[in-house]
Write an enzyme that holds these catalytic residues in place. Structure first.
Site, PDB file in Angstrom:
ATOM      1  N   GLU A  36       0.881  -1.158   0.000  1.00 47.91           N
ATOM      2  CA  GLU A  36       0.000   0.000   0.000  1.00 47.91           C
ATOM      3  C   GLU A  36       0.922   1.212   0.000  1.00 47.91           C
ATOM      4  O   GLU A  36       1.840   1.290   0.829  1.00 47.91           O
ATOM      5  CB  GLU A  36      -0.874   0.039   1.260  1.00 47.91           C
ATOM      6  CG  GLU A  36      -1.827   1.237   1.215  1.00 47.91           C
ATOM      7  CD  GLU A  36      -2.592   1.498   2.514  1.00 47.91           C
ATOM      8  OE1 GLU A  36      -2.227   0.908   3.553  1.00 47.91           O
ATOM      9  OE2 GLU A  36      -3.534   2.311   2.476  1.00 47.91           O
ATOM     10  N   ARG A 264       5.442 -12.402   9.559  1.00 46.74           N
ATOM     11  CA  ARG A 264       6.205 -11.205   9.221  1.00 46.74           C
ATOM     12  C   ARG A 264       7.515 -11.203  10.000  1.00 46.74           C
ATOM     13  O   ARG A 264       7.667 -11.902  10.987  1.00 46.74           O
ATOM     14  CB  ARG A 264       5.389  -9.961   9.534  1.00 46.74           C
ATOM     15  CG  ARG A 264       5.116  -9.776  11.020  1.00 46.74           C
ATOM     16  CD  ARG A 264       4.119  -8.657  11.282  1.00 46.74           C
ATOM     17  NE  ARG A 264       4.357  -7.537  10.414  1.00 46.74           N
ATOM     18  CZ  ARG A 264       3.384  -6.789   9.889  1.00 46.74           C
ATOM     19  NH1 ARG A 264       2.126  -7.078  10.163  1.00 46.74           N
ATOM     20  NH2 ARG A 264       3.657  -5.773   9.132  1.00 46.74           N
ATOM     21  N   LYS A 274       5.320   0.269  10.041  1.00 43.74           N
ATOM     22  CA  LYS A 274       5.243   1.477   9.225  1.00 43.74           C
ATOM     23  C   LYS A 274       4.741   2.653  10.051  1.00 43.74           C
ATOM     24  O   LYS A 274       5.217   3.768   9.927  1.00 43.74           O
ATOM     25  CB  LYS A 274       4.240   1.236   8.090  1.00 43.74           C
ATOM     26  CG  LYS A 274       4.846   1.294   6.695  1.00 43.74           C
ATOM     27  CD  LYS A 274       3.720   1.367   5.672  1.00 43.74           C
ATOM     28  CE  LYS A 274       3.916   0.340   4.571  1.00 43.74           C
ATOM     29  NZ  LYS A 274       2.772   0.332   3.632  1.00 43.74           N
TER      30      LYS A 274
END
Length: 558
Positions: A36, A264, A274
């Site tokens: 994204e 992850r 992020k």
RNA sequence: UGGGGUAUCGCCAAGUUGGUAAGGCACGGGAUUCUGAAUCCCGCAUUCGUUGGUUCGAGUCCAGCUACCCCAGCCA
């Protein structure tokens, strides 16, 4: 490469192998990396990039780059640009296959209409708060929305109204009609379209309704012919919805994409969120997304990490389904291994201490031949003269027994040059050591009569008259983690106040006065360094990528 | 107390149909060295979260238990 290193397989490869054995995906393996564009990519993304592009390469398939840009309130072109740069830099290519979920807005809309026609979606007027209340809890089932049984015609008309902007943000949503009593909350009539009168960085004001991830993702995958849609663990609960959508819209079971989830990356002393990284940038705790202390791809690139090292790291950590916390020492090992092979050796003195070689002729300069790459060859000349600088740390007036460096009356080898002996220590009024007066053995340089003499230590040095001044930036972990390597809840409070140390007046041998940003060096006995983009012809700036392994430091600590 | 996951050496992580625990990082020891670097040897889980069961034999099969992670955004 070495065939003795058996590459560990992973569960995703096993799954793909099984699919292939079962005759699925005859069209070939096709993956995608779907960021994204709402921030810069970091090490965690590097793992995903290496995985997706790597899988495609391994199976002779393809990997698309797809921007998952379905939420215009958070996304920006700045990010799409940086993401492309980072993926390319890492060494991967998507050829012509750069896509955007927003490319599919029209098709996605049509799929939503089709879902309504099939009686599998409805427009709901509940407010966000009401919907939350109707959703139930983890342990109690939800209740059906009073708008759940609108007719297809009514839904079609309302959805068209949504698209045409007759409603305000939040006034209505389109929901999938699945099962409000499902134990999986994701299946309790999830929202698939919301109204947002926000202009999109690519489609501008064409749309005021935007699809949700859960709707856009499986369909984007299907549209692109993705076979294996690899994502992280938190989407595991969404897989039933992923499958439900494709099934409801009639996609062929043998060829439609299959979602597979992996854990992850978590790294000790490293922020891989992020949101938190953005906080560091916006709060001014770092100089930007590409601050060399940042675990962003751009930060690591600026710091001097190489793409090869990062790829190697991603290969070594493996891929699995268990949450794990990788020791950042693994990453550091990978850079050192790469740079040890590929960085030119050079001498630089970070904290200079003047040394005068009293028996060396005044005004004389020799150009000594020095190897630049111990393994690959390559040489350069290093000027030597009567006055030089050595590292302050390399001299001790009262040295412990295991100190193999210079001490009063002691001898030491100057790398690529002579053996010197410390004859006198000069101090200022405050008692600080400001200069050493030494003598040298004229026959001890390479090829000389006493060149073979063994002295315990070898020091790096620079000649005083020809050394070039440089700024050197030393980095330490941005984040201080606890004994377990976990990030504390208040990570801002855990930031390392000493993560950056700037040395303004380091001295470096003149062979590097012409150098370009991004060039790597090993400063002998100090570590690996990389030329920072702040460098100008008048002002050299180096970033320390990583120190050398230092067994002396361990001895010192005891 | 709902659902979905995961548990193999300090840290990652292999372990295909049950056959007697890969590899890497870290660490320790030694050799070598004009970088206390690199390189090179050598060492490093009788044991696979736990308790039982099946079996000639189980990390791999079965049952129970425990721990940890994720899910109640009109974020992704």
């Amino acid at each position: 490469m070495a065939e003795n290193t058996t590459l560990a397989s992973n569960f995703i490869q096993n799954a793909i192998d099984e699919d292939l054995r079962n005759g699925k995906y005859k069209q070939g393996i096709h993956t995608r990396f779907p960021p994204e564009p709402n921030g810069y990519l970091h090490v965690g993304h590097a793992k995903s990039i290496c995985l997706n592009f790597g899988l495609a390469a391994q199976y002779g398939g393809l990997c698309n780059l797809r921007f998952d840009d379905t939420n215009p309130t958070k996304e920006d072109v700045e990010y799409v640009d940086s993401i492309q740069e980072d993926v390319k830099w890492l060494g991967f290519t998507w050829d012509e296959r750069k896509f955007y979920a927003s490319d599919y807005f029209e098709q996605l809309y049509e799929y939503a209409v089709e879902l309504i026609r099939r009686g599998k979606a409805y427009v709901c007027d509940l407010t966000a708060e009401e919907m939350r209340a109707y959703r139930g809890t983890l342990t109690e089932p939800g209740r059906e929305s009073p708008y759940r049984n609108r007719t297809v015609a009514e839904n079609l008309e309302l959805f068209l109204g949504m698209k045409n902007g007759v409603f305000a943000d939040g006034e209505r949503v389109l929901r999938a009609k699945i099962d409000m009593s499902s134990p999986n909350i994701t299946m309790r009539d999830p929202v698939i379209y919301r109204i947002s009168h926000t202009s999109h960085h690519r489609t501008g004001d064409v749309w005021c309704i935007y699809p949700m991830y859960d709707f856009a993702h499986p369909l984007s995958d299907a549209i692109e012919g993705i076979t294996h849609s690899v994502c992280t663990l938190e989407f595991e609960d969404h897989r039933p919805l992923y499958d439900w959508l494709l099934e409801s819209l009639g996609f062929d079971v043998e060829t439609r994409p299959r979602q597979i989830e992996f854990a992850r990356l978590n790294l000790t002393n490293t922020i891989t969120s992020k949101r938190k990284l953005r906080q560091l940038v916006e709060g001014g705790y770092v100089r930007g997304w590409d601050d060399p202390r940042m675990p962003t791809i751009s930060g690591m690139r600026r710091r001097g990490y190489t793409a090869a090292a990062i790829r190697d790291f991603c290969e070594r950590i493996g891929v699995a389904k268990g949450n794990s916390l990788v020791d950042v020492a693994m990453l550091e090992h990978c850079v050192r291994e790469d740079l040890n092979q590929n960085a030119a050796r050079v001498m630089a003195v970070l904290r200079p201490l003047r040394v005068v070689i009293t028996n060396y002729p005044e005004g004389q300069t020799e150009h000594l031949l020095a190897e630049s790459y111990p393994s690959k060859g390559g040489q350069r000349y290093v000027p030597f003269s009567r006055e030089i600088y050595i590292e302050q740390e390399d001299f001790m007036e009262e040295a412990p027994k295991k100190f193999f460096r210079l001490k009063p009356g002691g001898e030491v080898r100057l790398k690529h040059a002579y053996i010197i002996k410390c004859e006198e220590v000069v101090k200022d009024a405050q008692g600080n050591i400001i200069e050493l007066r030494c003598t040298y053995d004229p026959d001890s340089k390479m090829g000389g009569a006493t060149a073979g003499r063994k002295v315990k230590g070898t020091l790096h040095w620079v000649a005083a008259d020809t050394a070039v001044k440089a700024e050197v930036r030393l980095y330490d972990f941005l984040l201080q983690t606890d004994e377990n390597g976990e990030t504390p809840a208040d990570f801002i409070a855990a930031l390392n106040p000493n993560s950056l140390e700037v040395i303004e007046n380091a001295l470096i041998e003149p062979s590097v006065c012409w150098t370009a940003a991004g060039t790597h060096y090993q400063f002998l006995r100090e570590g690996y360094f990389c030329v920072d983009p702040d460098t100008t012809p008048e002002h050299l700036v180096f970033n320390r990528v990583a120190g050398l392994r230092d067994s002396w430091a361990k001895v010192k600590k005891g």
